[in-house]
Design a protein around this motif. Structure first.
Motif, PDB file in Angstrom:
ATOM      1  N   PRO A  18      11.697  19.673  23.011  1.00  0.00           N
ATOM      2  CA  PRO A  18      11.899  21.120  23.062  1.00  0.00           C
ATOM      3  C   PRO A  18      10.624  21.830  23.491  1.00  0.00           C
ATOM      4  CG  PRO A  18      11.799  20.364  20.785  1.00  0.00           C
ATOM      5  CD  PRO A  18      11.767  19.146  21.656  1.00  0.00           C
ATOM      6  N   ALA A  19      10.800  22.953  24.158  1.00  0.00           N
ATOM      7  CA  ALA A  19       9.643  23.740  24.586  1.00  0.00           C
ATOM      8  C   ALA A  19       8.904  24.261  23.357  1.00  0.00           C
ATOM      9  CB  ALA A  19      10.121  24.911  25.445  1.00  0.00           C
ATOM     10  N   MET A  20       7.584  24.245  23.446  1.00  0.00           N
ATOM     11  CA  MET A  20       6.777  24.751  22.348  1.00  0.00           C
ATOM     12  C   MET A  20       6.953  26.256  22.259  1.00  0.00           C
ATOM     13  SD  MET A  20       5.259  22.177  20.983  1.00  0.00           S
ATOM     14  CE  MET A  20       3.903  22.860  20.084  1.00  0.00           C
ATOM     15  N   ALA A  21       7.092  26.755  21.058  1.00  0.00           N
ATOM     16  CA  ALA A  21       7.199  28.194  20.864  1.00  0.00           C
ATOM     17  C   ALA A  21       5.852  28.823  21.202  1.00  0.00           C
ATOM     18  CB  ALA A  21       7.587  28.504  19.430  1.00  0.00           C
ATOM     19  N   GLN A  22       5.879  29.843  22.003  1.00  0.00           N
ATOM     20  CA  GLN A  22       4.647  30.506  22.374  1.00  0.00           C
ATOM     21  C   GLN A  22       4.318  31.600  21.372  1.00  0.00           C
ATOM     22  OE1 GLN A  22       5.163  31.874  26.386  1.00  0.00           O
ATOM     23  NE2 GLN A  22       4.101  30.081  27.181  1.00  0.00           N
ATOM     24  N   ALA A  23       3.037  31.776  21.113  1.00  0.00           N
ATOM     25  CA  ALA A  23       2.588  32.850  20.240  1.00  0.00           C
ATOM     26  C   ALA A  23       2.851  34.178  20.945  1.00  0.00           C
ATOM     27  CB  ALA A  23       1.108  32.695  19.943  1.00  0.00           C
ATOM     28  N   PRO A  24       3.179  35.209  20.176  1.00  0.00           N
ATOM     29  CA  PRO A  24       3.373  36.522  20.800  1.00  0.00           C
ATOM     30  C   PRO A  24       2.080  36.975  21.488  1.00  0.00           C
ATOM     31  CG  PRO A  24       4.008  36.564  18.477  1.00  0.00           C
ATOM     32  CD  PRO A  24       3.374  35.242  18.740  1.00  0.00           C
ATOM     33  N   LYS A  25       2.231  37.714  22.555  1.00  0.00           N
ATOM     34  CA  LYS A  25       1.076  38.232  23.286  1.00  0.00           C
ATOM     35  C   LYS A  25       0.442  39.344  22.460  1.00  0.00           C
ATOM     36  CE  LYS A  25       0.074  40.386  27.747  1.00  0.00           C
ATOM     37  NZ  LYS A  25      -1.114  39.815  28.193  1.00  0.00           N
ATOM     38  N   LEU A  26      -0.877  39.280  22.333  1.00  0.00           N
ATOM     39  CA  LEU A  26      -1.600  40.302  21.583  1.00  0.00           C
ATOM     40  C   LEU A  26      -1.738  41.568  22.418  1.00  0.00           C
ATOM     41  CD1 LEU A  26      -4.537  38.301  19.947  1.00  0.00           C
ATOM     42  CD2 LEU A  26      -2.364  38.964  18.923  1.00  0.00           C
ATOM     43  N   PRO A  27      -1.639  42.722  21.761  1.00  0.00           N
ATOM     44  CA  PRO A  27      -1.905  43.968  22.484  1.00  0.00           C
ATOM     45  C   PRO A  27      -3.362  43.981  22.969  1.00  0.00           C
ATOM     46  CG  PRO A  27      -0.843  44.405  20.377  1.00  0.00           C
ATOM     47  CD  PRO A  27      -1.228  42.954  20.391  1.00  0.00           C
ATOM     48  N   PRO A  28      -3.657  44.749  24.008  1.00  0.00           N
ATOM     49  CA  PRO A  28      -5.028  44.799  24.499  1.00  0.00           C
ATOM     50  C   PRO A  28      -5.978  45.382  23.446  1.00  0.00           C
ATOM     51  CG  PRO A  28      -3.623  46.358  25.688  1.00  0.00           C
ATOM     52  CD  PRO A  28      -2.750  45.592  24.759  1.00  0.00           C
ATOM     53  N   ASN A  29      -7.221  44.997  23.538  1.00  0.00           N
ATOM     54  CA  ASN A  29      -8.299  45.532  22.702  1.00  0.00           C
ATOM     55  C   ASN A  29      -8.174  45.222  21.213  1.00  0.00           C
ATOM     56  OD1 ASN A  29      -9.457  46.712  25.039  1.00  0.00           O
ATOM     57  ND2 ASN A  29      -8.062  48.441  24.834  1.00  0.00           N
ATOM     58  N   VAL A  45       5.659  39.901  13.896  1.00  0.00           N
ATOM     59  CA  VAL A  45       4.978  41.136  13.531  1.00  0.00           C
ATOM     60  C   VAL A  45       3.486  40.852  13.659  1.00  0.00           C
ATOM     61  CG1 VAL A  45       4.542  42.830  11.698  1.00  0.00           C
ATOM     62  CG2 VAL A  45       6.812  41.776  11.902  1.00  0.00           C
ATOM     63  N   ILE A  46       2.782  41.717  14.361  1.00  0.00           N
ATOM     64  CA  ILE A  46       1.338  41.554  14.527  1.00  0.00           C
ATOM     65  C   ILE A  46       0.652  42.743  13.877  1.00  0.00           C
ATOM     66  CG2 ILE A  46      -0.566  41.396  16.181  1.00  0.00           C
ATOM     67  CD1 ILE A  46       1.463  40.185  18.171  1.00  0.00           C
ATOM     68  N   PHE A  47      -0.325  42.451  13.009  1.00  0.00           N
ATOM     69  CA  PHE A  47      -1.109  43.551  12.455  1.00  0.00           C
ATOM     70  C   PHE A  47      -2.592  43.254  12.527  1.00  0.00           C
ATOM     71  CE2 PHE A  47       0.257  41.219   8.612  1.00  0.00           C
ATOM     72  CZ  PHE A  47      -0.896  41.129   7.833  1.00  0.00           C
ATOM     73  N   VAL A  48      -3.347  44.343  12.722  1.00  0.00           N
ATOM     74  CA  VAL A  48      -4.793  44.280  12.827  1.00  0.00           C
ATOM     75  C   VAL A  48      -5.378  44.614  11.459  1.00  0.00           C
ATOM     76  CG1 VAL A  48      -6.830  45.328  13.907  1.00  0.00           C
ATOM     77  CG2 VAL A  48      -4.780  44.895  15.261  1.00  0.00           C
ATOM     78  N   LEU A  49      -6.290  43.784  11.007  1.00  0.00           N
ATOM     79  CA  LEU A  49      -6.952  44.002   9.723  1.00  0.00           C
ATOM     80  C   LEU A  49      -8.063  45.034   9.880  1.00  0.00           C
ATOM     81  CD1 LEU A  49      -7.124  40.287   8.581  1.00  0.00           C
ATOM     82  CD2 LEU A  49      -5.685  42.085   7.596  1.00  0.00           C
ATOM     83  N   ARG A  50      -8.198  45.898   8.886  1.00  0.00           N
ATOM     84  CA  ARG A  50      -9.217  46.951   8.893  1.00  0.00           C
ATOM     85  C   ARG A  50     -10.447  46.463   8.131  1.00  0.00           C
ATOM     86  NH1 ARG A  50      -7.941  52.291  10.163  1.00  0.00           N
ATOM     87  NH2 ARG A  50     -10.210  52.395  10.019  1.00  0.00           N
ATOM     88  N   THR A  51     -11.234  45.614   8.772  1.00  0.00           N
ATOM     89  CA  THR A  51     -12.448  45.089   8.147  1.00  0.00           C
ATOM     90  C   THR A  51     -13.487  46.181   7.929  1.00  0.00           C
ATOM     91  OG1 THR A  51     -13.332  44.474  10.307  1.00  0.00           O
ATOM     92  CG2 THR A  51     -12.100  42.784   9.104  1.00  0.00           C
ATOM     93  N   ASP A  52     -13.359  47.292   8.650  1.00  0.00           N
ATOM     94  CA  ASP A  52     -14.302  48.397   8.503  1.00  0.00           C
ATOM     95  C   ASP A  52     -14.136  49.141   7.184  1.00  0.00           C
ATOM     96  OD1 ASP A  52     -11.783  49.223   9.550  1.00  0.00           O
ATOM     97  OD2 ASP A  52     -12.653  51.101  10.283  1.00  0.00           O
ATOM     98  N   ILE A  53     -12.934  49.154   6.633  1.00  0.00           N
ATOM     99  CA  ILE A  53     -12.701  49.896   5.383  1.00  0.00           C
ATOM    100  C   ILE A  53     -12.335  48.990   4.205  1.00  0.00           C
ATOM    101  CG2 ILE A  53     -12.092  52.073   6.511  1.00  0.00           C
ATOM    102  CD1 ILE A  53      -9.111  51.303   6.029  1.00  0.00           C
ATOM    103  N   ALA A  54     -11.898  47.768   4.467  1.00  0.00           N
ATOM    104  CA  ALA A  54     -11.493  46.851   3.389  1.00  0.00           C
ATOM    105  C   ALA A  54     -11.918  45.424   3.718  1.00  0.00           C
ATOM    106  CB  ALA A  54      -9.984  46.948   3.161  1.00  0.00           C
ATOM    107  N   PRO A  55     -13.221  45.169   3.831  1.00  0.00           N
ATOM    108  CA  PRO A  55     -13.666  43.841   4.249  1.00  0.00           C
ATOM    109  C   PRO A  55     -13.293  42.714   3.290  1.00  0.00           C
ATOM    110  CG  PRO A  55     -15.534  45.180   3.551  1.00  0.00           C
ATOM    111  CD  PRO A  55     -14.344  46.082   3.610  1.00  0.00           C
ATOM    112  N   LYS A  56     -13.326  42.947   2.001  1.00  0.00           N
ATOM    113  CA  LYS A  56     -12.986  41.889   1.038  1.00  0.00           C
ATOM    114  C   LYS A  56     -11.494  41.570   1.080  1.00  0.00           C
ATOM    115  CE  LYS A  56     -16.831  42.957  -1.962  1.00  0.00           C
ATOM    116  NZ  LYS A  56     -17.281  43.706  -3.102  1.00  0.00           N
TER     117      LYS A  56
END
Length: 184
Positions: A18-29, A45-56
């Motif tokens: 079977p074809a390997m499932a491809q990872a979703p394309k990340l939005p730019p930047n 679902v793709i989410f960006v972590l806010r290391t600037d306000i919640a690094p721990k």
């Protein structure tokens, strides 16, 4: 003849694997080191972590994702118009946490709005551990009282499809959750 046998063998192998499932394309930047790819039963679902306000908190999410803690974990509490909560890899019902200690609050002035990812906690402000939620809309009543850890940048339509309930009967799940930089 050998060439045609090889071609037939190659075609057989290609059809059998079977074809390997491809990872979703990340939005730019977006920084792959601080971006989470969550495959759910409703889609990616793709989410960006806010290391600037919640690094721990961001570091905890990445650590647990890399350990496979979130894989096959249900969305155990999903409230229409409010949020979808998950992240209890211990019991799957909202009462558990990871093997790591609870985190100190990292409250900010970043508002809770559609697609905000927040850290779930008990009544004590410093009780966040592994559970998180994604808001369906404005949840400004949480502002300054819960830690914002990220923002959905792709796949919010899949969050919208997650089955509702408190508790959810036959819940949707996180199939897998990975740091984008780790996905090949």
């Amino acid at each position: 003849m050998i060439r045609s046998l090889f071609a037939a063998f190659a075609l057989t192998v290609a059809l059998a694997v079977p074809a390997m499932a491809q990872a979703p394309k990340l939005p730019p930047n977006v920084d792959p080191q601080n971006t989470i790819i969550m495959q759910t039963t409703k889609g990616p679902v793709i989410f960006v972590l806010r290391t600037d306000i919640a690094p721990k908190h961001a570091e905890r999410i990445k650590t647990l994702a890399r350990e496979g803690y979130y894989d096959n974990v249900p969305f155990h509490r999903v409230i229409e118009g409010f949020m979808a909560q998950t992240g209890d890899g211990q019991y799957g019902n909202g009462t558990g946490g990871s093997r790591y200690p609870n985190l100190p609050a990292e409250f900010s002035n970043v508002p809770f709005k559609r697609g905000t990812v927040g850290m779930a906690r008990a009544s004590a402000p410093n009780s966040a551990n592994s559970q998180f939620f994604i808001t369906f809309g404005d949840a400004s009543f949480l502002n300054g009282q819960y830690t914002v850890i990220g923002e959905v940048v792709s796949g919010m339509e899949n969050v919208d499809k997650i089955k509702r309930g408190e508790p959810v009967q036959n819940p949707d799940k996180i199939v897998s959750m990975k740091v984008a930089a780790d996905v090949k």
